[in-house]
Scaffold this motif. Structure first.
Motif, PDB file in Angstrom:
ATOM      1  N   HIS A  29     -10.998  17.913   5.433  1.00  0.00           N
ATOM      2  CA  HIS A  29     -10.550  19.310   5.380  1.00  0.00           C
ATOM      3  C   HIS A  29      -9.347  19.464   4.455  1.00  0.00           C
ATOM      4  CE1 HIS A  29     -12.504  19.980   9.590  1.00  0.00           C
ATOM      5  NE2 HIS A  29     -13.362  20.146   8.606  1.00  0.00           N
ATOM      6  N   VAL A  30      -8.466  18.462   4.451  1.00  0.00           N
ATOM      7  CA  VAL A  30      -7.304  18.509   3.551  1.00  0.00           C
ATOM      8  C   VAL A  30      -7.766  18.531   2.093  1.00  0.00           C
ATOM      9  CG1 VAL A  30      -5.279  17.235   2.735  1.00  0.00           C
ATOM     10  CG2 VAL A  30      -5.751  17.375   5.180  1.00  0.00           C
ATOM     11  N   ILE A  31      -8.718  17.666   1.756  1.00  0.00           N
ATOM     12  CA  ILE A  31      -9.219  17.620   0.379  1.00  0.00           C
ATOM     13  C   ILE A  31      -9.943  18.913   0.023  1.00  0.00           C
ATOM     14  CG2 ILE A  31     -10.765  16.409  -1.204  1.00  0.00           C
ATOM     15  CD1 ILE A  31     -10.200  13.858   0.308  1.00  0.00           C
ATOM     16  N   LEU A  32     -10.675  19.471   0.981  1.00  0.00           N
ATOM     17  CA  LEU A  32     -11.378  20.738   0.741  1.00  0.00           C
ATOM     18  C   LEU A  32     -10.389  21.852   0.418  1.00  0.00           C
ATOM     19  CD1 LEU A  32     -14.051  22.331   0.759  1.00  0.00           C
ATOM     20  CD2 LEU A  32     -13.718  22.692   3.203  1.00  0.00           C
ATOM     21  N   HIS A  33      -9.312  21.920   1.178  1.00  0.00           N
ATOM     22  CA  HIS A  33      -8.293  22.950   0.914  1.00  0.00           C
ATOM     23  C   HIS A  33      -7.538  22.653  -0.379  1.00  0.00           C
ATOM     24  CE1 HIS A  33      -9.081  25.020   4.603  1.00  0.00           C
ATOM     25  NE2 HIS A  33      -8.724  24.015   5.357  1.00  0.00           N
ATOM     26  N   SER A  34      -7.382  21.374  -0.711  1.00  0.00           N
ATOM     27  CA  SER A  34      -6.716  21.040  -1.978  1.00  0.00           C
ATOM     28  C   SER A  34      -7.578  21.474  -3.162  1.00  0.00           C
ATOM     29  CB  SER A  34      -6.431  19.540  -2.049  1.00  0.00           C
ATOM     30  OG  SER A  34      -7.614  18.798  -2.266  1.00  0.00           O
ATOM     31  N   LEU A  35      -8.901  21.416  -3.003  1.00  0.00           N
ATOM     32  CA  LEU A  35      -9.803  21.909  -4.048  1.00  0.00           C
ATOM     33  C   LEU A  35      -9.639  23.414  -4.224  1.00  0.00           C
ATOM     34  CD1 LEU A  35     -12.160  21.611  -6.048  1.00  0.00           C
ATOM     35  CD2 LEU A  35     -13.725  21.791  -4.099  1.00  0.00           C
ATOM     36  N   GLU A  36      -9.597  24.133  -3.114  1.00  0.00           N
ATOM     37  CA  GLU A  36      -9.401  25.588  -3.179  1.00  0.00           C
ATOM     38  C   GLU A  36      -8.033  25.923  -3.782  1.00  0.00           C
ATOM     39  OE1 GLU A  36      -9.926  26.833   0.822  1.00  0.00           O
ATOM     40  OE2 GLU A  36     -12.119  26.589   0.806  1.00  0.00           O
ATOM     41  N   ALA A  37      -7.024  25.140  -3.419  1.00  0.00           N
ATOM     42  CA  ALA A  37      -5.683  25.369  -3.979  1.00  0.00           C
ATOM     43  C   ALA A  37      -5.670  25.120  -5.479  1.00  0.00           C
ATOM     44  CB  ALA A  37      -4.664  24.464  -3.278  1.00  0.00           C
ATOM     45  N   ALA A  38      -6.378  24.088  -5.921  1.00  0.00           N
ATOM     46  CA  ALA A  38      -6.455  23.792  -7.355  1.00  0.00           C
ATOM     47  C   ALA A  38      -7.195  24.894  -8.103  1.00  0.00           C
ATOM     48  CB  ALA A  38      -7.142  22.443  -7.573  1.00  0.00           C
ATOM     49  N   GLN A  39      -8.224  25.457  -7.488  1.00  0.00           N
ATOM     50  CA  GLN A  39      -8.956  26.559  -8.111  1.00  0.00           C
ATOM     51  C   GLN A  39      -8.071  27.794  -8.242  1.00  0.00           C
ATOM     52  OE1 GLN A  39     -12.266  26.745  -5.368  1.00  0.00           O
ATOM     53  NE2 GLN A  39     -13.596  25.509  -6.686  1.00  0.00           N
ATOM     54  N   VAL A  40      -7.302  28.084  -7.191  1.00  0.00           N
ATOM     55  CA  VAL A  40      -6.383  29.228  -7.234  1.00  0.00           C
ATOM     56  C   VAL A  40      -5.306  29.007  -8.296  1.00  0.00           C
ATOM     57  CG1 VAL A  40      -4.607  30.476  -5.928  1.00  0.00           C
ATOM     58  CG2 VAL A  40      -6.796  29.948  -4.852  1.00  0.00           C
ATOM     59  N   ALA A  41      -4.766  27.780  -8.361  1.00  0.00           N
ATOM     60  CA  ALA A  41      -3.730  27.471  -9.363  1.00  0.00           C
ATOM     61  C   ALA A  41      -4.292  27.585 -10.778  1.00  0.00           C
ATOM     62  CB  ALA A  41      -3.180  26.068  -9.119  1.00  0.00           C
ATOM     63  N   PHE A  63       0.523  44.623   2.480  1.00  0.00           N
ATOM     64  CA  PHE A  63      -0.787  44.200   1.976  1.00  0.00           C
ATOM     65  C   PHE A  63      -0.726  42.747   1.507  1.00  0.00           C
ATOM     66  CE2 PHE A  63      -3.463  43.449  -1.758  1.00  0.00           C
ATOM     67  CZ  PHE A  63      -4.722  43.739  -1.251  1.00  0.00           C
ATOM     68  N   TYR A  64       0.341  42.402   0.784  1.00  0.00           N
ATOM     69  CA  TYR A  64       0.466  41.038   0.285  1.00  0.00           C
ATOM     70  C   TYR A  64       0.880  40.069   1.392  1.00  0.00           C
ATOM     71  CZ  TYR A  64       0.083  43.050  -4.381  1.00  0.00           C
ATOM     72  OH  TYR A  64      -0.366  43.711  -5.499  1.00  0.00           O
ATOM     73  N   LEU A  65       1.765  40.513   2.298  1.00  0.00           N
ATOM     74  CA  LEU A  65       2.184  39.629   3.387  1.00  0.00           C
ATOM     75  C   LEU A  65       1.011  39.265   4.295  1.00  0.00           C
ATOM     76  CD1 LEU A  65       5.620  41.224   4.384  1.00  0.00           C
ATOM     77  CD2 LEU A  65       5.247  39.038   3.238  1.00  0.00           C
ATOM     78  N   ALA A  66       0.069  40.194   4.432  1.00  0.00           N
ATOM     79  CA  ALA A  66      -1.097  39.917   5.275  1.00  0.00           C
ATOM     80  C   ALA A  66      -1.986  38.831   4.676  1.00  0.00           C
ATOM     81  CB  ALA A  66      -1.910  41.194   5.479  1.00  0.00           C
ATOM     82  N   GLY A  67      -1.830  38.581   3.367  1.00  0.00           N
ATOM     83  CA  GLY A  67      -2.665  37.581   2.710  1.00  0.00           C
ATOM     84  C   GLY A  67      -2.138  36.165   2.796  1.00  0.00           C
ATOM     85  N   VAL A  68      -0.994  35.966   3.493  1.00  0.00           N
ATOM     86  CA  VAL A  68      -0.415  34.628   3.607  1.00  0.00           C
ATOM     87  C   VAL A  68      -1.407  33.658   4.229  1.00  0.00           C
ATOM     88  CG1 VAL A  68       1.333  33.283   4.834  1.00  0.00           C
ATOM     89  CG2 VAL A  68       1.993  35.357   3.628  1.00  0.00           C
ATOM     90  N   ARG A  69      -2.129  34.128   5.243  1.00  0.00           N
ATOM     91  CA  ARG A  69      -3.060  33.247   5.967  1.00  0.00           C
ATOM     92  C   ARG A  69      -4.234  32.808   5.096  1.00  0.00           C
ATOM     93  NH1 ARG A  69      -2.002  32.859  11.273  1.00  0.00           N
ATOM     94  NH2 ARG A  69      -0.545  34.354  12.177  1.00  0.00           N
ATOM     95  N   LYS A  70      -4.413  33.450   3.947  1.00  0.00           N
ATOM     96  CA  LYS A  70      -5.508  33.058   3.051  1.00  0.00           C
ATOM     97  C   LYS A  70      -5.065  32.042   1.995  1.00  0.00           C
ATOM     98  CE  LYS A  70      -7.707  37.620   3.473  1.00  0.00           C
ATOM     99  NZ  LYS A  70      -8.152  38.829   2.732  1.00  0.00           N
ATOM    100  N   ASN A  71      -3.778  31.741   1.982  1.00  0.00           N
ATOM    101  CA  ASN A  71      -3.269  30.813   0.973  1.00  0.00           C
ATOM    102  C   ASN A  71      -3.813  29.407   1.234  1.00  0.00           C
ATOM    103  OD1 ASN A  71      -1.168  28.703   0.042  1.00  0.00           O
ATOM    104  ND2 ASN A  71      -0.583  30.541  -1.079  1.00  0.00           N
ATOM    105  N   PRO A  72      -4.513  28.803   0.264  1.00  0.00           N
ATOM    106  CA  PRO A  72      -5.122  27.482   0.500  1.00  0.00           C
ATOM    107  C   PRO A  72      -4.096  26.374   0.692  1.00  0.00           C
ATOM    108  CG  PRO A  72      -5.377  28.134  -1.795  1.00  0.00           C
ATOM    109  CD  PRO A  72      -4.829  29.321  -1.080  1.00  0.00           C
ATOM    110  N   ASN A  73      -2.923  26.491   0.061  1.00  0.00           N
ATOM    111  CA  ASN A  73      -1.883  25.482   0.273  1.00  0.00           C
ATOM    112  C   ASN A  73      -1.378  25.519   1.708  1.00  0.00           C
ATOM    113  OD1 ASN A  73      -1.438  24.114  -2.321  1.00  0.00           O
ATOM    114  ND2 ASN A  73      -0.917  26.153  -3.055  1.00  0.00           N
ATOM    115  N   TYR A  74      -1.299  26.729   2.280  1.00  0.00           N
ATOM    116  CA  TYR A  74      -0.903  26.857   3.682  1.00  0.00           C
ATOM    117  C   TYR A  74      -1.967  26.240   4.582  1.00  0.00           C
ATOM    118  CZ  TYR A  74       0.176  29.071   8.163  1.00  0.00           C
ATOM    119  OH  TYR A  74       0.454  29.292   9.485  1.00  0.00           O
ATOM    120  N   HIS A  75      -3.235  26.497   4.262  1.00  0.00           N
ATOM    121  CA  HIS A  75      -4.320  25.884   5.039  1.00  0.00           C
ATOM    122  C   HIS A  75      -4.309  24.364   4.891  1.00  0.00           C
ATOM    123  CE1 HIS A  75      -6.511  29.284   6.705  1.00  0.00           C
ATOM    124  NE2 HIS A  75      -6.270  29.938   5.585  1.00  0.00           N
TER     125      HIS A  75
END
Length: 397
Positions: A107-119, A222-234
């Motif tokens: 799961h960590v690697i999966l979220h790191s992939l999503e974080a890399a895509q966002v970056a 609106f932006y604060l509500a999106g914190v939970r979608k941050n892949p680095n946080y996940h």
């Protein structure tokens, strides 16, 4: 000529790509993402590996070798040749616990992939906006250079008739040279930014169809509500889960794994025999308790890190939102107040030159107008880069 220009414009429009198209292409092709995907695919084998027992021990023994007759094996009953097989059995749910650790690591690697895509998407957006900013800056400088040349010519013609001083004309020529130098510098930076975009997208990009435009900011909530979608946080939360799973596995080490050893003994002039032994390692020195305490504190550290990162995200969102609202206010002042006033002054000064007016005054107003135009372009680009940052903070690709 018009037909040629129309054909050229049509070709450029067809070849132009939107930023979202560039992002979609890059997230499928970029090698940095492919490397993470390969690591992610290897986790299936790691999960399978976690369910395997430890390799057994196989040993061969030759007992009671007589120094006077080292090759003789029939001197007495104690002489034998043996083969031993030893296997440790993982009990008390350790295989399941090991599997849980690897699943959480996946799961960590999966979220790191999503974080890399966002970056990657963020870097593509900001680089593309910088390219559009530089193109607009170069375009507006060329436009003002053309205006300056026209009025210098007009003023020079006026001077040749009335034999007036050439001082204003020389100052205007120097100002024109400064614009040419600035345009060359922007062109150089533009080339480097295009090369950067080429790496990010993994192909050459001829033209970007998006334009710089500034919109009224959405609400802060609106932006604060999106914190939970941050892949680095996940990813931080997933690292939390890894630490907890590892703590459960370490706790099971308090219960030692039993082992069974089976041996077959061969004697030359006497009957063969077998032996069976069962044993465990004795946890008498407190090592397992210490390992459990270490794992517990590491789990608490991971939990604190995830909470800290959540507060950091909210702080960064508030900081960038403040920049966004400030940019919007400055843009409105420039667009609706400052620039219209300078436009009117520039028209009056340009008309005055035809009647023998001061070229220096016109050049000064032209420079102020150009500075405000560039500031407006910079504000628009910075606003869009800030929106891109807010998107990355809220996990938008």
């Amino acid at each position: 000529m018009r037909i040629l220009l129309l054909i050229l414009t049509t070709v450029l429009t067809i070849n132009a790509q939107s930023i979202n198209q560039l992002i979609n292409y890059s997230t499928k092709k970029h090698h940095s993402l492919q490397s993470i995907k390969h690591r992610l695919s290897s986790m299936d084998e790691r999960i399978e590996k976690s369910q395997k027992w430890a390799n057994p021990d196989l040993s061969i023994a030759i007992n009671d070798i007589q120094f006077r007759k080292p090759l003789s094996r029939d001197e007495e009953r104690m002489q034998y040749q043996a083969i031993n097989f030893k296997q440790k059995f993982p009990w008390f749910g350790k295989l399941d616990a090991r599997k849980n650790v690897v699943l959480e690591e996946k799961h960590v690697i999966l979220h790191s992939l999503e974080a890399a895509q966002v970056a990657l998407a963020y870097n593509i957006r900001t680089t593309a906006y910088t390219i559009k900013e530089l193109e607009l800056r170069i375009g507006i400088i060329h436009k003002y250079m053309q205006l300056a040349k026209q009025n210098i010519k007009l003023y020079t013609d006026y001077i040749s008739v009335d034999s007036m001083s050439h001082a204003d004309s020389v100052v205007a020529e120097l100002s024109l040279s400064k614009l040419e130098v600035r345009a060359e510098r922007y062109t150089s930076i533009l080339k480097s930014q295009k090369e950067k975009l080429r790496y990010l997208v993994q192909k050459k990009v001829n033209k970007i169809s998006d334009t710089l435009k500034i919109k009224k900011p959405k609400s802060l909530n609106f932006y604060l509500a999106g914190v939970r979608k941050n892949p680095n946080y996940h990813m931080k939360l997933a690292q939390n889960d890894v630490a907890r799973a590892n703590k459960s596995l370490v706790d099971l080490d308090k219960h030692p794994d039993p082992y069974v050893q089976v041996g077959y003994f061969n004697r030359t002039d006497f009957p063969d025999f077998a032996s069976v032994s069962v044993g465990i390692s004795l946890p008498i020195y407190g090592t397992e308790e210490l390992n459990s305490e270490i794992a517990q504190k590491e789990a608490l550290a991971r939990q604190s890190e995830s909470l800290d990162y959540k507060f950091l995200l909210k702080s960064q969102i508030r900081e960038n939102y403040a920049k966004l609202t400030e940019a919007y206010k400055i843009y409105k002042i420039l667009q609706h107040k400052s620039l219209p006033q300078l436009d009117h002054m520039l028209e009056l000064s340009s008309s005055a030159i035809e009647e023998g007016g001061d070229l220096f005054t016109y050049t000064n107003i032209l420079e102020q107008k150009l500075a405000l135009e560039e500031e407006r372009i910079a504000i628009m680009a910075e606003s869009m880069r800030t929106v891109a940052k807010l998107k990355s903070l809220t996990g938008v690709k």
